[in-house]
Design an enzyme around this catalytic site. Sequence first.
Site, PDB file in Angstrom:
ATOM      1  N   THR A   1      -6.260   1.281  -5.267  1.00  0.00           N
ATOM      2  CA  THR A   1      -5.652  -0.021  -4.997  1.00  0.00           C
ATOM      3  C   THR A   1      -6.251  -1.111  -5.879  1.00  0.00           C
ATOM      4  O   THR A   1      -5.537  -1.981  -6.388  1.00  0.00           O
ATOM      5  CB  THR A   1      -5.823  -0.389  -3.516  1.00  0.00           C
ATOM      6  OG1 THR A   1      -5.091   0.550  -2.714  1.00  0.00           O
ATOM      7  CG2 THR A   1      -5.304  -1.785  -3.221  1.00  0.00           C
ATOM      8  N   ASP A  59       1.419   0.025  -5.044  1.00  0.00           N
ATOM      9  CA  ASP A  59       0.177   0.120  -5.819  1.00  0.00           C
ATOM     10  C   ASP A  59      -0.071   1.497  -6.421  1.00  0.00           C
ATOM     11  O   ASP A  59      -0.556   1.619  -7.543  1.00  0.00           O
ATOM     12  CB  ASP A  59      -1.031  -0.331  -4.997  1.00  0.00           C
ATOM     13  CG  ASP A  59      -1.240   0.484  -3.723  1.00  0.00           C
ATOM     14  OD1 ASP A  59      -0.415   1.358  -3.406  1.00  0.00           O
ATOM     15  OD2 ASP A  59      -2.243   0.225  -3.013  1.00  0.00           O
ATOM     16  N   HIS A  60       0.279   2.558  -5.703  1.00  0.00           N
ATOM     17  CA  HIS A  60      -0.009   3.909  -6.212  1.00  0.00           C
ATOM     18  C   HIS A  60       0.730   4.949  -5.392  1.00  0.00           C
ATOM     19  O   HIS A  60       1.521   4.624  -4.505  1.00  0.00           O
ATOM     20  CB  HIS A  60      -1.516   4.196  -6.203  1.00  0.00           C
ATOM     21  CG  HIS A  60      -2.179   3.967  -4.876  1.00  0.00           C
ATOM     22  ND1 HIS A  60      -1.930   4.742  -3.764  1.00  0.00           N
ATOM     23  CD2 HIS A  60      -3.091   3.043  -4.477  1.00  0.00           C
ATOM     24  CE1 HIS A  60      -2.656   4.325  -2.740  1.00  0.00           C
ATOM     25  NE2 HIS A  60      -3.365   3.283  -3.140  1.00  0.00           N
ATOM     26  N   HIS A  97      -1.811   2.816   4.512  1.00  0.00           N
ATOM     27  CA  HIS A  97      -2.888   3.456   3.747  1.00  0.00           C
ATOM     28  C   HIS A  97      -3.077   4.909   4.196  1.00  0.00           C
ATOM     29  O   HIS A  97      -2.995   5.221   5.377  1.00  0.00           O
ATOM     30  CB  HIS A  97      -4.191   2.674   3.952  1.00  0.00           C
ATOM     31  CG  HIS A  97      -5.280   2.998   2.960  1.00  0.00           C
ATOM     32  ND1 HIS A  97      -5.967   4.204   2.980  1.00  0.00           N
ATOM     33  CD2 HIS A  97      -5.790   2.288   1.929  1.00  0.00           C
ATOM     34  CE1 HIS A  97      -6.864   4.208   2.006  1.00  0.00           C
ATOM     35  NE2 HIS A  97      -6.782   3.054   1.351  1.00  0.00           N
ATOM     36  N   GLU A 154       0.821  -1.207   0.000  1.00  0.00           N
ATOM     37  CA  GLU A 154       0.000   0.000   0.000  1.00  0.00           C
ATOM     38  C   GLU A 154       0.859   1.262   0.000  1.00  0.00           C
ATOM     39  O   GLU A 154       1.718   1.453   0.873  1.00  0.00           O
ATOM     40  CB  GLU A 154      -0.916  -0.008   1.234  1.00  0.00           C
ATOM     41  CG  GLU A 154      -1.769   1.227   1.418  1.00  0.00           C
ATOM     42  CD  GLU A 154      -2.777   1.419   0.285  1.00  0.00           C
ATOM     43  OE1 GLU A 154      -2.964   2.578  -0.131  1.00  0.00           O
ATOM     44  OE2 GLU A 154      -3.380   0.421  -0.162  1.00  0.00           O
TER      45      GLU A 154
END
Length: 620
Positions: free
Chosen positions: A296, A468-469, A409, A254
């Site tokens: 995600t 993921d990002h 997150h 994450e």
Amino acid sequence: MDKINTFIRTYIDLILYITLMLIKVIIYGSEMRAEYFSYTSLFSPVLASLLFLAAISVILNRKKRIGFLYICNLLITLFIIGDLTYFRYFKDVISIPILISGLQLGAVKSSVASLFKFTDLIYAADFIFILPLVNRYKYKNGLDVRKSLSFSLFLVFFVIGLSINVKAFYSLSKEQPRLLSTMYNKVYIVRKLGILNYHFLDFYNSMYSSINRRIPVSKTKEAEIKTFLQNNSTNTYNLSGAAQGKNLIMIQVEALQDFTINSKINGQEITPNLNKWATRSVYFNNMYYQIAAGGTSDAEFMTNNSLYPAPSGSAYFLYSSNEFNSMPKNFKASGYNTAAFHGYRETFWNRNVIYKQFGFNNYYNENDYNIDDNVGLGLSDKSFFNQSIDKLKSLNSPYYAFLITLSSHFPYDDPSKYGDFNVGAYEGSLLGDYLKAIHYTDVQLGMFLDKLDSEGILKDSVVVLYGDHYAITRNHEKELSQFLNKTSPMSDIEWAKLQKIPMMIHFPDESIKGVNSINAGQMDIYPTICNLFNLPSKNLMGKDLFNSEQKNVVFRDGSFTDGNYYYLSQTDTFYDMSTNKKVEENEDLKNKKENAINQLEYSDAILKHNLLKKFESSSD
């Protein structure tokens, strides 16, 4: 003069509506992308869109008109506040597909709360005085409006609004062909046409798309897509079958951005375990994330399918009944056991439905873990990894295990649980909290990878790890610029080049390792795995990173980079990546731009019309 005063009193609600809405929508436009904002270019289309609603209102009687305009004001205000809140993190605007899957946001209350600003309520301040003011003047010496006058006003407003909008829409369609139909860059549309025109267009395209899904794609387009997929296949010779028969453990981390790798703060490594892991693996240091509104879930979707995410909303919701040529299904057909692991709600992002479509035998979720330690949104990465080891050991080999972390997150708001990691001057800032969060996750990853080794799992497994990002949004650019010793504010190309994630592939004997700087994206992970494990690689849109030359990395908004040049669709600008200078479009760059849009359209057609099901059946 009396007639003019009476006319003003009669239409005070309409005058107020147009004035207030112009102010609101133009200020909103400046907040969306302040560095490119132009009052003069936005004023006309905003006025035109307001005149359409004004035209409807004038054919209503006085009581109904004020109610209609009040409701319009309320809805526009809600969209403004919603768009701004959404934009602060996703750098996009809300659309109907996003609203369809928007209930997921309710499960992440801390994330939403951190994005909302109380200053946004200024947009609703007029509701305090507008009703009393209108009620005070509305019925005093009100003009008894004839139907002919109402109709004349309707025609005037409608014709003026239509004329202005036709010109604005036409200019945008010439500037960026196919943008209005594909809506691959929604922020750009808002900048050029205003919020009302954007949402009108979004509604139209959403309805058209819903109808279009029921109409079979043309044979010509179908053949064009099929040809592209066939030609996109890479000849595999380097490392072909190098991991055949081994387990695959894939870890999606994450919000892991590449700038944290091999970086220090106050003399401390931010990700010491990943830094060591990178030296023991093939480390791809030039990989971009390619997610859209699905966050995600988009990263998961791309790495397991090598298809682009939905242009709006999440493919996990919109296309959950489709047939997919997914990685778990591919492994399953080769005799592998397949399992997904995530210590959160099974229904979040519709995973309980979509994972079955992908071909996962098992999905270990919150119901299968002992929620004994919470960090951030849910089960801590420490507990998640510890419990996942036992679950991995219970799987029959060979297997494909897909693990998704959670503790890092956004909004990184659990610093007391992240441990004692000194971020110095960044204490209390978003960047500081993020560095603590990702350091915490790095510690847990280190222990997990060590345990895989001590349990004997590592010697029979390939481990793929990637982010993921993004973690830091551009409204926190100043902190990141300072940390990276860059000038602030950064240029668009400087910011774009920072949007990378690390990807590491660890082989059992560590005979294959080193830094690979190929221009890459998340779409390329699945084709690369196919080569290593000798799996069929048909109908994939990415490339095998061990057997490909430099190719375009295409982003969901129509931007792309070929490693030498970067096209930013937000500003319709090309940059030389070595100098960061703007360059003029030439024939080669124009063709690459066209190819990027074609790829996005092909992927959208595959999803909308469930074409993989048709392609698979026709190849049997």
